[in-house]
Scaffold this motif. Structure first.
Motif: not given
Length: 420
Positions: A389-409
């Motif tokens: 689905a559109l954007g389904e894994h955005t948070a998951e993938v960005l966390a894998e490449v080193g971004f924090t939850d706060e940065e993703v938000a």
């Protein structure tokens, strides 16, 4: 058992068919494929939607991937882009020349970040030449390559494209093939590389007419070109051009060996290539073919061929499909019924080989579709998942490449990424 490409990470920055298909094929060999889409979704997702943001076309080409929504055009996403490139073993793009450079996902930019990256780029017509910047899809590549006019069957006087997008499909398979070879080369040498493909070249490669024995074919090609020039100069219709071109290959008028036939109750096809199968066909149908007899006059090719076609078409109308199939198979002739794809889901042959498999989509529930197109005993292929689905894994993938939850938000709040 793990797939052959288990542990390989693929960044899929492509749209529509050829590039997405290549990435999907890699996923079925075990690769972790992350598809990058614009925030609104790629065009194929939005073509003939079955629910908002989902289409069957997108489901077909993007099976097996994780998906993120990211605005590559905004320079503030450069840190995300660069971490994704560093994460990837393979980067696939299919933009017009110049667009990857503008987005920072061209080969030179990518290998500065990740020197060992495998960079696979598909264009419509190649990166050089007067058509390099032309926007192109499969239908345009078919027309410009001669593929659409290789089919003599016109509709309303127009050369119609082959419906399954052959240039796109062949390019997708070829890209996946090339990527696996490049990964093997990298394993041996540590060296990454750039791969280039185009819809135009794939469409050319599909055609026997794109190959010449120079001593035999050059003169004939020049005759055909002269005829085309003369026909266009007098305003000939496509139907006239196709009809007149038959004189260059009169044997095609009498094709009885490799074609469909209407029977008493349905349709079937026969495929007889080579002297042996053709002799068996003549025996099975009860005909003679003067073209195979000594001393036959080639000037009679069109006349005799047309009569043979009429005779065979009349004979096939005398029996049902089942009767003809049993009869032809008794003569060891390749043949089969003409079907529609909906009939294959319950076909005993398809079921016996496990060619239709079920998997789940996060929004649509159970899906059924073809198994991976090859099976492997030691490194089995498999459907990893449905399309994202559109954007389904955005948070998951960005966390894998080193971004924090706060940065993703924060990225989400700034409108740089799409989150589900």
């Amino acid at each position: 058992m793990a797939g052959a490409l288990e542990g390989i990470r693929v960044l899929d920055c492509t749209q529509i068919i050829a590039g997405p298909l290549a990435a999907s094929l890699l996923s079925e060999m075990g690769a972790d494929v992350v598809k990058v889409e614009p925030l609104e979704g790629e065009p194929w997702r939005l073509q003939a939607e079955i629910i908002p943001g989902e289409s069957k076309n997108f489901l077909v080409q993007n099976r097996g991937k994780r998906g993120i929504a990211l605005n590559f055009k905004d320079p503030r996403t450069a840190p995300i882009r660069d971490r994704l490139i560093a994460w990837a073993d393979v980067l696939i793009t299919n933009y017009r020349p110049g667009v990857p450079e503008a987005l920072g996902i061209d080969y030179e930019s990518a290998r500065r970040i990740n020197p060992a990256i495998i960079y696979a780029e598909n264009t419509a017509f190649g990166k050089q030449g007067p058509d390099a910047m032309r926007r192109g899809y499969d239908i345009v590549a078919q027309a410009m390559s001669g593929l659409s006019t290789s089919n003599p069957n016109l509709q309303n006087g127009l050369p119609m494209p082959i419906a399954f997008a052959p240039a796109d499909v062949v390019t997708g398979v070829a890209l996946a093939w090339a990527i696996t070879a490049a990964l093997f080369h990298r394993q041996r040498t540590g060296e990454g590389q750039a791969i280039n493909s185009s819809l135009l070249l794939s469409a050319l490669a599909l055609q026997a007419g794109a190959r010449e024995v120079v001593a035999l074919d050059e003169d004939l090609r020049q005759q055909k070109l002269q005829h085309l020039a003369e026909a266009r100069a007098r305003g000939a219709t496509m139907e006239e051009i196709v009809r007149e071109r038959r004189r260059f290959a009169p044997e095609l008028t009498g094709n009885i060996y490799y074609r469909p036939y209407k029977t008493k109750d349905s349709y079937l096809v026969v495929g007889c290539l080579g002297p042996g199968p053709r002799a068996r066909f003549r025996e099975a149908v009860g005909i003679t073919d003067p073209r195979y007899e000594p001393g036959f006059d080639p000037a009679r090719l069109a006349e005799v061929g047309a009569e043979l076609v009429r005779t065979c078409e009349e004979k096939f109308l005398e029996k049902t499909n089942a009767e003809w199939l049993a009869h032809l198979e008794a003569f060891d002739i390749a043949c089969g019924p003409v079907r529609f794809v909906e009939e294959l889901f319950d076909d005993p042959q398809v079921i016996a080989n496990g060619y239709i498999q079920e998997y789940d989509h996060s929004l649509l529930g159970p899906l059924r579709g073809p198994a991976p197109i090859v099976q492997m005993s030691a490194t089995p292929t498999r459907i990893q998942r449905a399309s994202p689905a559109l954007g389904e894994h955005t948070a998951e993938v960005l966390a894998e490449v080193g971004f924090t939850d706060e940065e993703v938000a924060a990225f989400g709040a700034e409108g740089l990424i799409g989150l589900r």
